[in-house]
Design a protein around this motif. Sequence first.
Motif, PDB file in Angstrom:
ATOM      1  N   HIS A 190      14.767  40.613  19.764  1.00  0.00           N
ATOM      2  CA  HIS A 190      13.364  40.621  20.161  1.00  0.00           C
ATOM      3  C   HIS A 190      12.536  39.847  19.140  1.00  0.00           C
ATOM      4  O   HIS A 190      12.949  39.652  17.998  1.00  0.00           O
ATOM      5  CB  HIS A 190      12.839  42.059  20.258  1.00  0.00           C
ATOM      6  CG  HIS A 190      13.715  42.974  21.054  1.00  0.00           C
ATOM      7  ND1 HIS A 190      13.819  42.894  22.416  1.00  0.00           N
ATOM      8  CD2 HIS A 190      14.551  43.970  20.664  1.00  0.00           C
ATOM      9  CE1 HIS A 190      14.667  43.811  22.846  1.00  0.00           C
ATOM     10  NE2 HIS A 190      15.137  44.483  21.800  1.00  0.00           N
ATOM     11  N   SER A 191      11.363  39.412  19.544  1.00  0.00           N
ATOM     12  CA  SER A 191      10.426  38.760  18.637  1.00  0.00           C
ATOM     13  C   SER A 191       9.021  39.292  18.919  1.00  0.00           C
ATOM     14  O   SER A 191       8.815  40.063  19.856  1.00  0.00           O
ATOM     15  CB  SER A 191      10.478  37.235  18.795  1.00  0.00           C
ATOM     16  OG  SER A 191      10.078  36.844  20.087  1.00  0.00           O
ATOM     17  N   LEU A 192       8.087  38.890  18.107  1.00  0.00           N
ATOM     18  CA  LEU A 192       6.763  39.492  18.172  1.00  0.00           C
ATOM     19  C   LEU A 192       5.957  39.071  19.388  1.00  0.00           C
ATOM     20  O   LEU A 192       5.162  39.848  19.908  1.00  0.00           O
ATOM     21  CB  LEU A 192       5.973  39.144  16.899  1.00  0.00           C
ATOM     22  CG  LEU A 192       6.546  39.697  15.593  1.00  0.00           C
ATOM     23  CD1 LEU A 192       5.698  39.242  14.419  1.00  0.00           C
ATOM     24  CD2 LEU A 192       6.640  41.209  15.637  1.00  0.00           C
ATOM     25  N   TYR A 193       6.137  37.836  19.880  1.00  0.00           N
ATOM     26  CA  TYR A 193       5.261  37.334  20.933  1.00  0.00           C
ATOM     27  C   TYR A 193       6.004  36.937  22.207  1.00  0.00           C
ATOM     28  O   TYR A 193       5.630  37.339  23.299  1.00  0.00           O
ATOM     29  CB  TYR A 193       4.441  36.155  20.405  1.00  0.00           C
ATOM     30  CG  TYR A 193       3.442  36.572  19.351  1.00  0.00           C
ATOM     31  CD1 TYR A 193       2.302  37.301  19.689  1.00  0.00           C
ATOM     32  CD2 TYR A 193       3.652  36.274  18.007  1.00  0.00           C
ATOM     33  CE1 TYR A 193       1.403  37.712  18.726  1.00  0.00           C
ATOM     34  CE2 TYR A 193       2.745  36.683  17.038  1.00  0.00           C
ATOM     35  CZ  TYR A 193       1.620  37.403  17.406  1.00  0.00           C
ATOM     36  OH  TYR A 193       0.729  37.809  16.455  1.00  0.00           O
ATOM     37  N   PHE A 194       7.059  36.156  22.089  1.00  0.00           N
ATOM     38  CA  PHE A 194       7.686  35.604  23.296  1.00  0.00           C
ATOM     39  C   PHE A 194       8.831  36.456  23.851  1.00  0.00           C
ATOM     40  O   PHE A 194       9.222  36.303  24.987  1.00  0.00           O
ATOM     41  CB  PHE A 194       8.199  34.184  23.018  1.00  0.00           C
ATOM     42  CG  PHE A 194       7.095  33.188  22.830  1.00  0.00           C
ATOM     43  CD1 PHE A 194       6.524  32.542  23.907  1.00  0.00           C
ATOM     44  CD2 PHE A 194       6.612  32.910  21.553  1.00  0.00           C
ATOM     45  CE1 PHE A 194       5.500  31.621  23.726  1.00  0.00           C
ATOM     46  CE2 PHE A 194       5.585  31.987  21.371  1.00  0.00           C
ATOM     47  CZ  PHE A 194       5.033  31.346  22.461  1.00  0.00           C
ATOM     48  N   TRP A 229       5.103  33.099  28.559  1.00  0.00           N
ATOM     49  CA  TRP A 229       4.274  32.169  27.789  1.00  0.00           C
ATOM     50  C   TRP A 229       2.803  32.565  27.873  1.00  0.00           C
ATOM     51  O   TRP A 229       2.090  32.531  26.869  1.00  0.00           O
ATOM     52  CB  TRP A 229       4.476  30.744  28.292  1.00  0.00           C
ATOM     53  CG  TRP A 229       5.671  30.094  27.685  1.00  0.00           C
ATOM     54  CD1 TRP A 229       6.945  30.117  28.152  1.00  0.00           C
ATOM     55  CD2 TRP A 229       5.708  29.358  26.460  1.00  0.00           C
ATOM     56  NE1 TRP A 229       7.787  29.428  27.302  1.00  0.00           N
ATOM     57  CE2 TRP A 229       7.064  28.948  26.256  1.00  0.00           C
ATOM     58  CE3 TRP A 229       4.745  28.991  25.515  1.00  0.00           C
ATOM     59  CZ2 TRP A 229       7.457  28.208  25.149  1.00  0.00           C
ATOM     60  CZ3 TRP A 229       5.152  28.235  24.413  1.00  0.00           C
ATOM     61  CH2 TRP A 229       6.487  27.857  24.240  1.00  0.00           C
ATOM     62  N   ALA A 230       2.348  32.947  29.075  1.00  0.00           N
ATOM     63  CA  ALA A 230       0.949  33.355  29.222  1.00  0.00           C
ATOM     64  C   ALA A 230       0.668  34.614  28.416  1.00  0.00           C
ATOM     65  O   ALA A 230      -0.362  34.726  27.734  1.00  0.00           O
ATOM     66  CB  ALA A 230       0.626  33.589  30.703  1.00  0.00           C
ATOM     67  N   GLY A 231       1.608  35.564  28.480  1.00  0.00           N
ATOM     68  CA  GLY A 231       1.421  36.787  27.714  1.00  0.00           C
ATOM     69  C   GLY A 231       1.442  36.544  26.222  1.00  0.00           C
ATOM     70  O   GLY A 231       0.657  37.127  25.469  1.00  0.00           O
ATOM     71  N   ALA A 232       2.341  35.680  25.781  1.00  0.00           N
ATOM     72  CA  ALA A 232       2.413  35.362  24.357  1.00  0.00           C
ATOM     73  C   ALA A 232       1.118  34.710  23.874  1.00  0.00           C
ATOM     74  O   ALA A 232       0.603  35.038  22.808  1.00  0.00           O
ATOM     75  CB  ALA A 232       3.601  34.446  24.089  1.00  0.00           C
ATOM     76  N   CYS A 233       0.584  33.786  24.691  1.00  0.00           N
ATOM     77  CA  CYS A 233      -0.679  33.130  24.321  1.00  0.00           C
ATOM     78  C   CYS A 233      -1.812  34.149  24.255  1.00  0.00           C
ATOM     79  O   CYS A 233      -2.677  34.082  23.372  1.00  0.00           O
ATOM     80  CB  CYS A 233      -1.015  32.032  25.327  1.00  0.00           C
ATOM     81  SG  CYS A 233       0.081  30.595  25.218  1.00  0.00           S
ATOM     82  N   SER A 234      -1.808  35.097  25.196  1.00  0.00           N
ATOM     83  CA  SER A 234      -2.832  36.137  25.187  1.00  0.00           C
ATOM     84  C   SER A 234      -2.749  36.984  23.928  1.00  0.00           C
ATOM     85  O   SER A 234      -3.758  37.290  23.285  1.00  0.00           O
ATOM     86  CB  SER A 234      -2.677  37.039  26.417  1.00  0.00           C
ATOM     87  OG  SER A 234      -2.949  36.333  27.599  1.00  0.00           O
TER      88      SER A 234
END
Length: 451
Positions: A190-194, A229-234
Motif C-alpha cells: 500500500h502507499s499513502l495516495y495512489f 488518480w482522481a482520489g489521489a489528487c483530491s
Amino acid sequence: MIGVEPWLRVSLLLCLFGFLKEFRPSEPYVTHYLVGPWKNFTSDQVNQDIYPVGTYCYLSLLVVVFLVTDVLRYKLVIVLLGAAGVVTFCTLLLGESLLAMQVVQFFYGLFSAAEVAYYTYIYAQVDRSHYQQVTSHTRTAYLLGRTVSGVVSQAAVSSGALDYQQLIYLTLAGMVAATLWSLVLPPVRHSLYFHREDGGPVPESLDNSVPELLDGSALTSKNSPRGRWAGACSLLWRDFVAAFSQWYVLKWSLWWALAMCGYLQGLNYVQLLWEVILNDTGQSNSRLLNGAVEAAYTIIGAAAALGCAWVRLDWRSVGELVLGACSLGIGSTLAVAAVCRAMWVAYLCHVLFGVLFNAMITIANAEVAKNIKEDSYGLIFGVNTFLALALQSVLTVVVAGKGGLELPPRTQFVVYGSYFGALGVVFLLMYVCTLCSKARTAGVVLCDEEP
C-alpha cells in the motif's frame, strides 16, 4: 533475523541500505579530483558548467520522482536510487569530457531526488505507533554512513594509502552493495495516495471537496485507474491546503525552504572555496582535512539535533527570534569563510555552519510535523524541499551559472552570507511585529476591562 518483530526487521533492512548509500568517501574530495590531474577541469568549469547541472536536474526530477514513488510503491524507486548512484560514479571514473561530467550531474540529481523513496518507504511499511522509532533508526543510519565515510576518506588520504580517484572505487563499491541490498527489501502493498490500504483512495468526505477532479464515472468506480488518480489528487490537494492554510506552518516552512536553499548552495560550492584558499596560501593538497571535517560536522550536527529534543521553549513565542538569530549566525560563518586565509578557520566555519543549520532544521521539522496530518509528512516535506531547490536553482543561475554573474568562490560566499543575514533580519522583524501585535492586543483588553 529470527525472533525480531516484523517492523523492526524492515527498519534494520532499510537502515543497512541507508548506511551503504551514504558510504561515499570520495565526496569530500570530488572537487579536487575534478580540478586535479585526473580530469584537469578548471575551477571556472566546475563552478559554472558542471555543478549547476546537478542543481537543475535535482529540481526537475523531484516532483516526478515523488509521484512515481507513490505509484510504484517505493521499492522500485529505491532500487533506481542505487542504480543511479552506480551510474554516477562509473561515469565519474570513466568520463573525460565536460559533457560526461554533466551526465554525472544528471544522474546525481536523479540519485538525490530518488532519496524521497528511502525516507518515506518505512512509513508505508510499519504501523504509526512505530513512526518515531523508525525515523530515529533511518536518521542514525544516514549519519553513521556519512561519519564512517568521512573517517575512511581522511584516513586513506592522510596515510597516502589511496588517492582521490581510488576513493571513487570505494564509493562505487558502496553503491553496488546498496543496489544489491535494495533487492531484498520487502515490497510495499500500500502507499499513502495512489494505493491506499482501505482499497478506496477517495474517502466519502472528499467526494464533493474537489468536484472538478472527479466526475460520475470516477465516483462510481473508485478502484478504477481514473478513480484512483482522481482520489489521489483530491487527497494531495486536501493535505496541501490543510497544512499551508495555517500561518504557523507556512512561516516555519518558509524558513525551512529558504535556509535549505542556502545550505545546499554552501555545501555544493565549499570545496571550490577551499581550493581557492589553498591556492592563495600556497598550501598543498596533502594538508586537506576534508574527510575529517565531514565526519566532525556530521557527528556534532547529529549531537546538536539530538540535543534539540531536550530544549524546552515556547516556539510559538520565541521561534521567530531564534530563527532570526541562528540565520545571522549562519550568515556570519559564511562571511568569515569567504574572507579568511587559513584553512583551519574555513574548516571551523564549515562545522559551525552545519551544526547551526542541522539544529534549526530539526526544530523546524518538528514544529511543522506537529501541525500537519501524519499521512501528509512526505507531501509537505517534499513541497518544502521542492521550493528550496527552486530557489537554489535561481540562486545558482544568478550567482554561479553561465549567463549570470559568474562570481568567483570567495564572492559567492559573501553573497551566501548576506543571503542568510537578510533572512535573519526578516525573521527578527517578524518577531518585533509579533511583539507589537501582542502589546496592542493586551492594551485593547485592558481598555475593555476598565470600568
